[in-house]
Design a protein around this motif. Structure first.
Motif, short mmCIF file in Angstrom:
data_model
loop_
_atom_site.label_atom_id
_atom_site.label_comp_id
_atom_site.label_asym_id
_atom_site.label_seq_id
_atom_site.Cartn_x
_atom_site.Cartn_y
_atom_site.Cartn_z
N ASN A 69 0.81 -1.37 -0.18
CA ASN A 69 -0.08 0.23 -0.03
C ASN A 69 0.87 1.12 -0.04
O ASN A 69 0.53 2.52 -0.72
CB ASN A 69 -0.87 -0.08 1.09
CG ASN A 69 -1.99 -1.13 1.11
OD1 ASN A 69 -2.18 -1.64 0.11
ND2 ASN A 69 -2.65 -1.38 2.50
N GLU A 72 2.17 1.69 -3.50
CA GLU A 72 1.18 2.32 -4.33
C GLU A 72 0.73 3.68 -4.35
O GLU A 72 0.68 4.56 -5.13
CB GLU A 72 0.06 1.43 -4.38
CG GLU A 72 0.28 -0.01 -5.02
CD GLU A 72 -1.01 -0.84 -4.60
OE1 GLU A 72 -2.09 -0.56 -3.93
OE2 GLU A 72 -0.91 -2.06 -5.12
N ALA A 73 0.68 3.90 -2.72
CA ALA A 73 0.32 5.23 -2.55
C ALA A 73 1.43 6.33 -2.95
O ALA A 73 1.21 7.42 -3.22
CB ALA A 73 0.28 5.31 -1.15
N LYS A 140 -5.06 14.03 -0.85
CA LYS A 140 -5.65 12.82 -0.39
C LYS A 140 -4.58 11.71 -0.42
O LYS A 140 -4.47 10.63 0.24
CB LYS A 140 -6.67 12.48 -1.35
CG LYS A 140 -7.36 11.29 -1.25
CD LYS A 140 -8.66 11.00 -2.20
CE LYS A 140 -9.18 9.60 -1.97
NZ LYS A 140 -10.21 9.34 -3.06
N GLN A 141 -3.81 11.76 -1.57
CA GLN A 141 -2.67 10.79 -1.59
C GLN A 141 -1.63 10.93 -0.63
O GLN A 141 -1.03 9.69 -0.29
CB GLN A 141 -1.92 10.73 -2.99
CG GLN A 141 -2.93 10.36 -4.31
CD GLN A 141 -3.55 8.98 -4.11
OE1 GLN A 141 -2.92 8.14 -3.81
NE2 GLN A 141 -4.96 9.05 -4.43
N GLN A 142 -1.42 12.17 -0.21
CA GLN A 142 -0.38 12.30 0.78
C GLN A 142 -0.92 11.50 2.29
O GLN A 142 -0.18 10.91 3.12
CB GLN A 142 0.06 13.79 1.19
CG GLN A 142 0.80 14.29 0.28
CD GLN A 142 0.83 15.90 0.34
OE1 GLN A 142 0.04 16.40 1.15
NE2 GLN A 142 1.90 16.40 -0.17
N GLN A 143 -2.18 11.71 2.45
CA GLN A 143 -2.76 11.06 3.40
C GLN A 143 -3.02 9.49 3.44
O GLN A 143 -2.57 8.99 4.42
CB GLN A 143 -4.28 11.64 3.68
CG GLN A 143 -4.95 11.06 4.63
CD GLN A 143 -4.59 11.49 6.35
OE1 GLN A 143 -4.08 12.92 6.23
NE2 GLN A 143 -4.31 10.47 7.20
N ALA A 144 -3.13 9.02 2.03
CA ALA A 144 -3.00 7.61 2.24
C ALA A 144 -1.60 6.92 2.12
O ALA A 144 -1.29 5.97 2.81
CB ALA A 144 -3.62 7.30 0.62
N ALA A 145 -0.67 7.84 1.84
CA ALA A 145 0.87 7.20 1.84
C ALA A 145 1.18 7.42 3.38
O ALA A 145 1.82 6.39 4.08
CB ALA A 145 1.81 8.08 1.20
N ASP A 147 -0.98 7.09 6.21
CA ASP A 147 -1.70 6.02 6.84
C ASP A 147 -1.02 4.63 6.43
O ASP A 147 -0.77 3.73 7.41
CB ASP A 147 -3.20 5.92 6.01
CG ASP A 147 -3.90 7.31 6.40
OD1 ASP A 147 -3.66 7.68 7.61
OD2 ASP A 147 -4.82 7.49 5.72
N ALA A 148 -0.58 4.41 5.23
CA ALA A 148 0.06 3.22 4.89
C ALA A 148 1.54 2.99 5.51
O ALA A 148 1.91 1.97 6.14
CB ALA A 148 0.45 2.96 3.46
#
Length: 351
Positions: A69, A72-73, A140-145, A147-148
């Motif tokens: 993840n 991908e993030a 949003k992608q920064q938050q996903a990265a 989180d992962a």
């Protein structure tokens, strides 16, 4: 002793020592192969073998998923950052163009351009909106990265906790395994050392002495190189205790050997000088004479003064006179160096 040997005999001795060294070398190679394969009798364990089987697989799977993840993030974040940069560049370029056009519009003050002004303003609003959407996607992608990455760190901390809990059991099992492997080495090495000691005591002066010494060299190498470096530490207690035991055993053997030697010397010195002289080894006597050492009692004697014919310590005859030419000569020489007469013939003639 090499000074009393014949020229060809010296080279034969050197060749036999070469045989001994080659024999030892091949034995050492075989021993290295055997000792190197000894750890294979034990199954190699790792820290993972002692982790909690109920939790460890799930934690490792969580780390694997979090890593996927995170990758991908990160890829999506890089694309979002590129999109945001492109949108910001487009918006910035459009604003510069609009500013230039607006300055021209004010300068000419042409009313028919009002519709174009409205259209250009709408285009700028659309570009600004696209930049905001790109920025939102990037965030949003920064938050996903994030989180992962945090999920991976949590899983790694949990795995570290499991490893810390299993470390004591793993180290205990590792020490036990090392001790067993050392025991295998010991079972292999001690019989070799015992056989080498027996060969040294009984067979080193036989005609097979090159093989005897080759085996002794091999046994010593196996003990000091293949065994001693692998002594388990346990804070140094084992090494020091083993060193003390070896020192005591070796010291007692040396003391007993010295006592036996001194007793033998006393018994030998109690015998008549002529009998001692007849029973003495020729090469050994010549070697000791060349070093100003009495062949009988092994004490230092000044033989260079030309006057000392008998050992002042044990009374052994060191120099006598040839019965043929009366030249003073080595009492252990078989022939007179001046006339070549046989020492036995001279003794028989004198008798």
């Amino acid at each position: 002793m090499s000074k009393t040997l014949r020229f060809s005999e010296k080279w034969f001795h050197r060749g036999l020592w070469l045989v001994a060294l080659l024999f030892a070398w091949f034995l050492v190679g075989l021993g290295n192969t055997i000792v190197g394969d000894l750890p294979q009798v034990e199954v190699r364990r790792s820290l993972d073998d002692y982790l909690d089987p109920a939790r460890a697989p799930a934690v490792k799977e969580a780390i694997r998923v979090a890593e996927i993840n995170a990758r991908e993030a990160q890829d999506a974040l890089e694309q979002a950052q590129l999109g945001h940069q492109s949108a910001a560049a487009n918006n910035r370029a459009a604003r510069e163009t609009f500013s230039n056009w607006l300055a021209t519009r004010k300068a000419t003050a042409r009313p028919e351009q009002d519709q174009e002004l409205i259209a250009r303003t709408q285009q700028l609003d659309a570009l600004r909106q696209a930049e905001r959407e790109a920025l939102a996607g990037m965030e949003k992608q920064q938050q996903a990265a994030l989180d992962a990455r945090q999920a991976k760190e949590r899983a790694q901390r949990e795995l570290q906790s499991l490893q810390d809990s299993a470390r004591d059991a793993y180290l205990s099992a590792l020490r036990a395994q090392e001790l067993r492997v050392f025991g295998y080495r010991l079972l292999l090495t001690l019989p070799l050392l015992a056989a080498a000691g027996w060969l040294f005591a009984k067979k080193r002066k036989t005609s097979s002495w090159p093989f005897v010494w080759g085996f002794i060299i091999f046994a010593l190498f196996a003990f000091f190189v293949e065994l001693v470096p692998y002594l388990p530490s346990y804070g140094g207690y084992v090494r020091y205790i083993v060193g003390i035991v070896i020192t005591v055993v070796g010291g007692r053997y040396a003391i007993q050997a010295l006592q036996r030697y001194l007793e033998q010397q006393k018994q030998a010195e109690a015998q008549p000088a002529q009998q001692r002289q007849r029973e003495m080894d020729y090469d050994l006597a010549q070697t000791r004479m060349s070093k100003n050492i009495c062949p009988g009692c092994e004490r230092t004697v000044n033989m260079s003064d030309g006057k000392t014919d008998f050992c002042p310590h044990c009374g052994l005859s060191l120099f006598d006179h040839c019965g043929q030419c009366n030249t003073r000569k080595n009492a252990f020489a078989r022939y007179c160096y001046a006339c070549g007469a046989s020492a036995k013939a001279s003794v028989a003639k004198a008798a």
